[in-house]
Design an enzyme around this catalytic site. Structure first.
Site: not given
Lengths: 144, 476
Positions: B98, B203, B325, B374, B399, B402
């Protein structure tokens, strides 16, 4: 959701990034069925679904918890490749071998407003056990 | 979590010294506030990672770390195959490779403004998004093999993209060492109609405006100016990666005893890098990386087609394409010696510093572009790799923001339609097939990405270059 402990029911539990599915019922089989309804509810409201398509599922595992993960993963696979959402399930388990029927319908994006795809069942918070009151609980976190 | 559990090494570095079965320390990069806000599960999961065989230096967590499965999301750990090191399917995750790809449009926001709605519609029509969406590409056995072996290079050969795209993708668009024969028929079945689809959850495809520049020099090298329009694509290896993760996780759980691996958490299931199972996973996982690279390449092509309907004379070139990932074989200096290590990054971005041999020539002097997504409606960031990141966490950075709130809480708190209207009032257009999906991805359900990026910058994991604001978001 139903809060009556002896009636088969499902619930979601909190996980920061993903979501937990849980089935609670008088029998192990029903707990597996309810947890699977909880999985459907991660994607859509099960009440919006019909049960016109039928899929047979078979899986086995060395223990009941692994069997539960296999069961949920088998459903995720079937949902993904056939574009289905399952409304209800009928599960039979004998000697850690599961045979089941899943009843569902093809995804209708307009009608079902599916929120998220499920990538897989994880071993996080994975538990399958008989509670003190005799009811069965089956749960894990699913990755979305 | 309670900060007294840590030894504070410097302003942003918090260490848990080895105890119990831990083979190395665990280190979290954060400030006191971010650390306090982190779930205690991050502590548990990170200290569990530190017990795995062959782990080198430390188990690291990035500033955006949160409770994952097995590894924390935002976890980084490197393993030495010569010291019994392992590879963990959970340490890579279900969504193999990803990542984020950002395209430069050369357009100014003023040029886009009159065409915003039309572009949102064109992109939404062209790029399949959401649950149950299928692409127009259907892979037969031969094409599947080519895709799993060739990645973005394969996609290019099929007519999706331009040759110059490849140098701005990690691994030049093709992960070496993929072994498609370890990808099962089921994983292939899940993928055969999913090429060129965004997926769902967090996504997205986002049209963004460069809102702020922090480093003019690097921004110039990256081709970024204030008010430029860029397009970012966040997605991964779709059903194929999910199925590879599912199958190997199970196999590793069942084989742990055979390899005398004691698992503090079954989700950490792993296999020695030198074992048949470890090698099979690496071969399949690398094929999964190629699937993600091919997928983002095809989506790039679809994006170019959509943009060309409104702006026929512009060229969309790549800024860069990062994966967050993965487990990759890399060279790192350990105690003055160069070692080949398998670095797991679970929800963490590789961030090579200036001079790294794997960087494209154009970025060699400034370091790798690090693309931080974001959440819908909030800023994204472009950073660049630093020299010191190598010592900090094997050249890794955060990344994304969160999650701060679970999906259940988010969907209870917000209505999708209300959110879409509210964002529209701020000038942000959302297109999504699912209003419930929108509610679950509400901007406030995520941590403040700005705070996370500031810490990454202060910790030297990567340096801030630019801030991007959303203009259009196609949400899966």
């Amino acid at each position: 959701m139903n809060s009556e402990p002896t009636t088969p029911h499902w619930e979601h539990f909190e996980h920061q990034a993903d979501i937990g599915i849980r089935g609670i019922a008088p029998t192990l089989e029903q707990a597996f069925e309810q947890a699977a309804v909880a999985m459907t509810a991660v994607v859509t409201d099960p009440d919006l679904l019909t049960a016109s398509k039928v899929v047979s599922i078979h899986c086995e595992a060395p223990d009941t918890e692994l069997l539960f993960v296999n069961w949920i993963n088998e459903l995720i696979y079937q949902m993904s490749v056939h574009g289905l959402l399952f409304k209800r399930y009928q599960v039979f388990i004998k000697n850690d071998t599961l045979s089941a029927t899943a009843f569902g319908v093809a995804v209708d994006r307009q009608k079902h407003q599916p929120a998220v795809e499920i990538k897989g069942a994880t071993f996080t918070e994975l538990r399958v056990y008989q509670q003190a009151d005799g009811t069965w609980l089956a749960q894990c976190v699913v990755d979305v | 979590m309670d900060t007294s559990q840590f030894i504070q090494r410097d302003e942003t570095c918090w260490e848990i010294q080895p105890k119990g079965a831990m083979r190395v320390p665990a280190i979290i990069y954060a400030d006191a506030q971010l650390l306090q806000d982190m779930d205690q599960k991050v502590y548990e999961q990170l200290t569990n990672v530190a017990t795995l065989p062959g782990i080198v230096e430390a188990a690291y967590a990035m500033p955006d770390a949160n409770w994952g499965y097995g590894f924390p999301i935002g976890g980084v750990a490197a393993f030495d195959p010569d010291q019994g090191g392992v590879v963990s399917a959970g340490g890579v995750g279900f969504d193999i490779s990803c990542g984020v790809r950002t395209l430069l449009t050369g357009l100014n926001i003023a040029e886009l403004q009159p065409h915003k709605q039309a572009l949102a519609d064109a992109l939404y029509r062209k790029v399949p998004a959401g649950v149950g969406s299928k692409g127009k590409i259907h892979l037969n056995h031969k094409a599947m093999h080519g895709m799993l072996t060739g990645g973005a290079q394969w996609a290019l050969d099929q007519g999706y993209g331009e040759p110059q795209d490849l140098e701005r993708i990690e691994e030049h668009g093709c992960m070496a060492g993929a072994e498609p024969h370890y990808v099962t028929p089921r994983a292939r079945e899940r993928q055969k109609d999913e090429m060129g689809t965004l997926g769902s959850g967090n996504h997205y495809l986002e049209v963004q405006r460069v809102a702020e520049i922090f480093d003019q020099n690097v921004a110039k090298t990256f081709g970024l100016r204030v008010d430029d329009v860029v397009i970012s694509i966040h997605c991964g290896s779709r059903g194929l990666g999910h199925q590879i993760g599912t199958e190997f996780l199970k196999e590793m759980v069942m084989s742990a005893a055979q390899y005398q691996i004691v698992l503090p958490d079954r989700e950490l299931a792993c296999a020695p890098l030198n074992s048949p199972l470890g090698k099979h996973y690496l071969g399949a996982m690398r094929a999964g990386i190629n699937c993600a690279l091919a997928n983002r390449q095809i989506i790039t092509h679809l994006t170019r087609q959509a943009v060309a309907t409104l702006f026929p004379n512009i060229h969309l070139g790549l800024l860069y394409d990062v994966s967050h990932n993965t487990c990759k074989l890399e060279q790192h200096m350990i105690d003055g010696q160069r070692k080949s290590l398998f670095v797991h990054r679970k929800g963490a971005t590789r961030a090579f510093g200036p001079g790294h041999p794997d960087l494209p020539t154009v970025y060699k002097e400034v370091g790798q572009p690090v693309l931080i997504g974001g959440s819908m409606g909030t800023s994204s960031y472009v950073l660049c790799g630093t020299k010191e990141s190598e010592q900090r966490a094997f050249s890794s950075a955060c990344h994304g923001a969160g999650r701060a709130m679970s999906r259940t809480q988010a969907s209870k708190q917000w209505q999708g339609r209300t959110l879409v209207d509210k964002l529209a009032a701020q000038g942000i257009i959302i297109r999504s097939p699912s209003m419930r999906g929108v509610a679950e991805e509400a901007p406030l359900a995520y941590k403040d990405v700005g705070a996370v990026v500031d810490i990454a910058d202060r910790a030297g994991l990567a340096r801030k270059v630019a801030r991007l604001e959303p203009v259009i978001c196609i949400k899966g």
